[in-house]
Design a protein around this motif. Structure first.
Motif, PDB file in Angstrom:
ATOM      1  N   ARG A 402       0.836  -1.214   0.000  1.00 45.93           N
ATOM      2  CA  ARG A 402       0.000   0.000   0.000  1.00 45.93           C
ATOM      3  C   ARG A 402       0.864   1.254   0.000  1.00 45.93           C
ATOM      4  O   ARG A 402       0.527   2.251  -0.656  1.00 45.93           O
ATOM      5  CB  ARG A 402      -0.945  -0.013   1.204  1.00 45.93           C
ATOM      6  CG  ARG A 402      -2.055  -1.051   1.085  1.00 45.93           C
ATOM      7  CD  ARG A 402      -3.167  -0.840   2.097  1.00 45.93           C
ATOM      8  NE  ARG A 402      -4.305  -1.680   1.769  1.00 45.93           N
ATOM      9  CZ  ARG A 402      -4.585  -2.857   2.353  1.00 45.93           C
ATOM     10  NH1 ARG A 402      -3.782  -3.324   3.308  1.00 45.93           N
ATOM     11  NH2 ARG A 402      -5.639  -3.555   1.989  1.00 45.93           N
ATOM     12  N   ARG A 403       1.969   1.224   0.713  1.00 49.88           N
ATOM     13  CA  ARG A 403       2.893   2.365   0.700  1.00 49.88           C
ATOM     14  C   ARG A 403       3.473   2.586  -0.683  1.00 49.88           C
ATOM     15  O   ARG A 403       3.655   3.722  -1.134  1.00 49.88           O
ATOM     16  CB  ARG A 403       4.022   2.130   1.711  1.00 49.88           C
ATOM     17  CG  ARG A 403       3.619   2.397   3.155  1.00 49.88           C
ATOM     18  CD  ARG A 403       4.784   2.105   4.086  1.00 49.88           C
ATOM     19  NE  ARG A 403       4.450   2.417   5.462  1.00 49.88           N
ATOM     20  CZ  ARG A 403       5.186   2.062   6.512  1.00 49.88           C
ATOM     21  NH1 ARG A 403       6.318   1.360   6.308  1.00 49.88           N
ATOM     22  NH2 ARG A 403       4.828   2.381   7.731  1.00 49.88           N
ATOM     23  N   LEU A 404       3.780   1.483  -1.388  1.00 52.16           N
ATOM     24  CA  LEU A 404       4.299   1.604  -2.737  1.00 52.16           C
ATOM     25  C   LEU A 404       3.288   2.312  -3.634  1.00 52.16           C
ATOM     26  O   LEU A 404       3.636   3.225  -4.390  1.00 52.16           O
ATOM     27  CB  LEU A 404       4.618   0.205  -3.283  1.00 52.16           C
ATOM     28  CG  LEU A 404       5.409   0.103  -4.598  1.00 52.16           C
ATOM     29  CD1 LEU A 404       6.094  -1.259  -4.692  1.00 52.16           C
ATOM     30  CD2 LEU A 404       4.536   0.314  -5.815  1.00 52.16           C
ATOM     31  N   TYR A 413      -5.185   4.099  -7.761  1.00 49.04           N
ATOM     32  CA  TYR A 413      -4.769   2.738  -7.431  1.00 49.04           C
ATOM     33  C   TYR A 413      -5.127   2.382  -5.991  1.00 49.04           C
ATOM     34  O   TYR A 413      -5.012   3.214  -5.082  1.00 49.04           O
ATOM     35  CB  TYR A 413      -3.264   2.569  -7.607  1.00 49.04           C
ATOM     36  CG  TYR A 413      -2.803   2.526  -9.041  1.00 49.04           C
ATOM     37  CD1 TYR A 413      -3.089   1.429  -9.854  1.00 49.04           C
ATOM     38  CD2 TYR A 413      -2.082   3.582  -9.587  1.00 49.04           C
ATOM     39  CE1 TYR A 413      -2.653   1.382 -11.166  1.00 49.04           C
ATOM     40  CE2 TYR A 413      -1.641   3.545 -10.905  1.00 49.04           C
ATOM     41  CZ  TYR A 413      -1.936   2.452 -11.695  1.00 49.04           C
ATOM     42  OH  TYR A 413      -1.503   2.413 -12.983  1.00 49.04           O
ATOM     43  N   MET A 414      -5.535   1.128  -5.781  1.00 50.04           N
ATOM     44  CA  MET A 414      -5.787   0.623  -4.433  1.00 50.04           C
ATOM     45  C   MET A 414      -5.598  -0.893  -4.427  1.00 50.04           C
ATOM     46  O   MET A 414      -5.565  -1.537  -5.474  1.00 50.04           O
ATOM     47  CB  MET A 414      -7.208   0.976  -3.975  1.00 50.04           C
ATOM     48  CG  MET A 414      -8.306   0.431  -4.872  1.00 50.04           C
ATOM     49  SD  MET A 414      -9.973   0.822  -4.303  1.00 50.04           S
ATOM     50  CE  MET A 414     -10.091  -0.247  -2.882  1.00 50.04           C
ATOM     51  N   ILE A 415      -5.417  -1.436  -3.213  1.00 50.64           N
ATOM     52  CA  ILE A 415      -5.299  -2.887  -3.047  1.00 50.64           C
ATOM     53  C   ILE A 415      -6.424  -3.354  -2.135  1.00 50.64           C
ATOM     54  O   ILE A 415      -6.629  -2.800  -1.050  1.00 50.64           O
ATOM     55  CB  ILE A 415      -3.948  -3.288  -2.435  1.00 50.64           C
ATOM     56  CG1 ILE A 415      -2.804  -2.984  -3.396  1.00 50.64           C
ATOM     57  CG2 ILE A 415      -3.933  -4.788  -2.120  1.00 50.64           C
ATOM     58  CD1 ILE A 415      -1.449  -3.423  -2.891  1.00 50.64           C
ATOM     59  N   CYS A 421      -5.833 -12.999  -0.263  1.00 51.87           N
ATOM     60  CA  CYS A 421      -5.081 -12.639  -1.466  1.00 51.87           C
ATOM     61  C   CYS A 421      -5.161 -11.131  -1.689  1.00 51.87           C
ATOM     62  O   CYS A 421      -5.975 -10.438  -1.077  1.00 51.87           O
ATOM     63  CB  CYS A 421      -5.652 -13.369  -2.685  1.00 51.87           C
ATOM     64  SG  CYS A 421      -5.802 -15.166  -2.458  1.00 51.87           S
ATOM     65  N   ALA A 422      -4.304 -10.612  -2.555  1.00 54.67           N
ATOM     66  CA  ALA A 422      -4.279  -9.181  -2.847  1.00 54.67           C
ATOM     67  C   ALA A 422      -4.816  -8.953  -4.260  1.00 54.67           C
ATOM     68  O   ALA A 422      -4.416  -9.644  -5.206  1.00 54.67           O
ATOM     69  CB  ALA A 422      -2.852  -8.648  -2.747  1.00 54.67           C
ATOM     70  N   VAL A 423      -5.737  -7.989  -4.390  1.00 57.20           N
ATOM     71  CA  VAL A 423      -6.294  -7.627  -5.695  1.00 57.20           C
ATOM     72  C   VAL A 423      -5.949  -6.163  -5.953  1.00 57.20           C
ATOM     73  O   VAL A 423      -6.324  -5.281  -5.177  1.00 57.20           O
ATOM     74  CB  VAL A 423      -7.816  -7.847  -5.747  1.00 57.20           C
ATOM     75  CG1 VAL A 423      -8.365  -7.433  -7.122  1.00 57.20           C
ATOM     76  CG2 VAL A 423      -8.164  -9.301  -5.458  1.00 57.20           C
ATOM     77  N   ILE A 424      -5.204  -5.911  -7.027  1.00 59.38           N
ATOM     78  CA  ILE A 424      -4.783  -4.559  -7.390  1.00 59.38           C
ATOM     79  C   ILE A 424      -5.870  -3.953  -8.266  1.00 59.38           C
ATOM     80  O   ILE A 424      -6.264  -4.542  -9.277  1.00 59.38           O
ATOM     81  CB  ILE A 424      -3.437  -4.585  -8.138  1.00 59.38           C
ATOM     82  CG1 ILE A 424      -2.383  -5.338  -7.313  1.00 59.38           C
ATOM     83  CG2 ILE A 424      -2.959  -3.171  -8.451  1.00 59.38           C
ATOM     84  CD1 ILE A 424      -1.137  -5.714  -8.102  1.00 59.38           C
TER      85      ILE A 424
END
Length: 441
Positions: A402-404, A413-415, A421-424
């Motif tokens: 998230r910092r990136l 952009y968000m995660i 799991c992670a969804v971009i």
């Protein structure tokens, strides 16, 4: 490690009206084709213009699907006048979908299609392919987030291990493993003996990666080996991976597993096997399942999978067109928010990366249709059936990701976390998923 994957500047250069907002307000009625589109079109606001282009694309696709080629030709004529590869977001998106629909029509006459392409060079330009992939890496934070989460999952899984073997199923970008080498070097217990096996179709790509990684490992005095495997994923012989007893194994797959789905589709038509695994055990398994079973047999401590989180594998043209319009409108909007319209590198990524994907999704059928992107839920089901269990990303890994994104300079952009799991996402549109797995014993 976050710094490895951040951009030098993060200012948004262009304010744009999102095509996603256009999509959310549109009604799917067929537009009346304009007798002279260029004149009234100039008076439309960007949102109205985008809406009209979408309606035209849907109308054209309906005509293509029904075989009404005269009407399809009329719609293509207007789309060619109104779309533009260097216009606003929806004009650019429409340009590539227009090309794909026209390509689909021509493919229905195999002789004409072959004659038009008879003099084209069939050998791919490897350096151009690598360059475009690098531009995608530079212009989007997507692969940076994927690499960061993959590396964190590997580092956490390999805590205390003295011999680590990482298999990269698409060894095209050294940045990921340069960051991993640096992270292992700073481990409190010291770095492990690290071996990376890279799989790629082109030897020169593997040679470049071997040079970069070996150079970095020597500089940091880390014991390191690189094992190059020149092969496509579908032709890969697992013996080439040279997995040894006593190694702690990790597997990284970035945008690769969907390549098996064309073979799976052909298999399903012939055998009737279901994704849920309800078929008789005596039947052979689809290729994706056999590959995942083979990876499971190697007993990796961690496997991390990155895939497009989209449903581009529908059986009908209209299904794929609607879903892919959403996805590529979002991806083109990402570029509109950060990169000037006249940037040649942006045009190159849109044409050679996204444009080729769009053409494959829309114009191709059968085994030729390779870009069969599916949602995380379906991939999770497949990977679970192969004997893997999900490993949720750590809070630290998600915080870094998230910092990136926050440092990237685009607010869209968000995660999202989905079942560990992670969804971009871009705004509320899911684009790519990253998931981590371990063998269930």
């Amino acid at each position: 490690m976050v710094a490895m994957f951040q951009e030098d500047n993060g200012t948004s250069s262009i304010a744009s009206s999102s095509p996603l907002q256009v999509f959310s307000t549109m009604s799917f009625t067929r537009p009346t084709l304009l007798s002279s589109p260029s004149s009234p079109f100039k008076d439309l606001k960007p949102e109205e213009r985008g809406l009209y282009l979408i309606h035209l694309l849907l109308t054209c696709a309906n005509h293509v699907a029904s075989g009404s080629l005269q009407n399809a030709n009329a719609a293509l004529e207007q789309l060619s006048l109104l779309s533009s590869p260097d216009g606003d977001t929806m004009q650019r998106v429409a340009a590539y979908f227009t090309e794909a629909l026209a390509n689909r029509i021509i493919k229905s006459w195999p002789g004409l299609y072959r004659a038009l392409n008879a003099t084209q060079t069939r050998n791919s330009n490897v350096s151009e392919e690598v360059h475009v992939r690098r531009l995608f890496f530079d212009m989007f934070p997507i692969l940076k987030v994927s690499y960061l989460l993959t590396n964190r999952a590997i580092i956490e899984a390999m805590e205390g291990e003295k011999m680590v073997h990482v298999i990269d199923l698409d060894a095209s970008e050294p940045a990921q493993w340069l960051a991993l080498i640096q992270a292992f070097n700073s481990r409190p217990e010291g770095p492990p003996h690290l071996r990376i096996t890279g799989v790629h179709r082109h030897k020169e790509v593997l040679d470049q990666m071997a040079h970069r990684l070996t150079e970095e490992a020597e500089k940091l005095d880390i014991p390191f080996q690189f094992n190059p495997v020149v092969s496509s994923l579908e032709s890969l012989n697992l013996d080439q991976l040279r997995v040894k007893t006593g190694e702690a194994l990790a597997v990284s797959s970035v945008l690769q597993l969907h390549n098996f789905l064309a073979s799976d589709d052909d298999f399903l038509r012939k055998n009737g096997y279901s994704l849920s695994g309800d078929s008789a055990s005596s039947l052979p398994l689809p290729k994706s399942r056999r590959f995942l079973n083979a990876i499971w047999s190697l007993s990796p401590k961690i496997m991390v999978v990155t895939e497009q989180d989209s449903d581009h594998n529908g059986s009908t043209l209209m299904e794929r067109l609607l879903e892919s319009l959403y996805t590529y409108a979002a991806l083109f909007d990402c570029l509109e928010a950060k990169v000037p319209r006249t940037c040649q590198d942006r045009i190159k990524v849109e044409k050679m990366f996204f444009g080729e994907e769009i053409k494959n999704i829309i114009a191709c059928e059968g085994y030729e249709r390779r870009e069969r992107h599916e949602k995380l839920e379906k991939w999770s089901q497949r990977i679970n059936l192969a004997g893997f269990g999900n490993v949720p990303f750590s809070c630290y890994a998600m915080l870094q990701a998230r910092r990136l994104l926050q440092g990237y300079g685009s607010d869209g952009y968000m995660i999202k976390e989905e079942s560990g799991c992670a969804v971009i996402c871009w705004q509320d549109r899911a684009l790519y998923s990253v998931s981590a797995w371990r063998c269930r014993k």
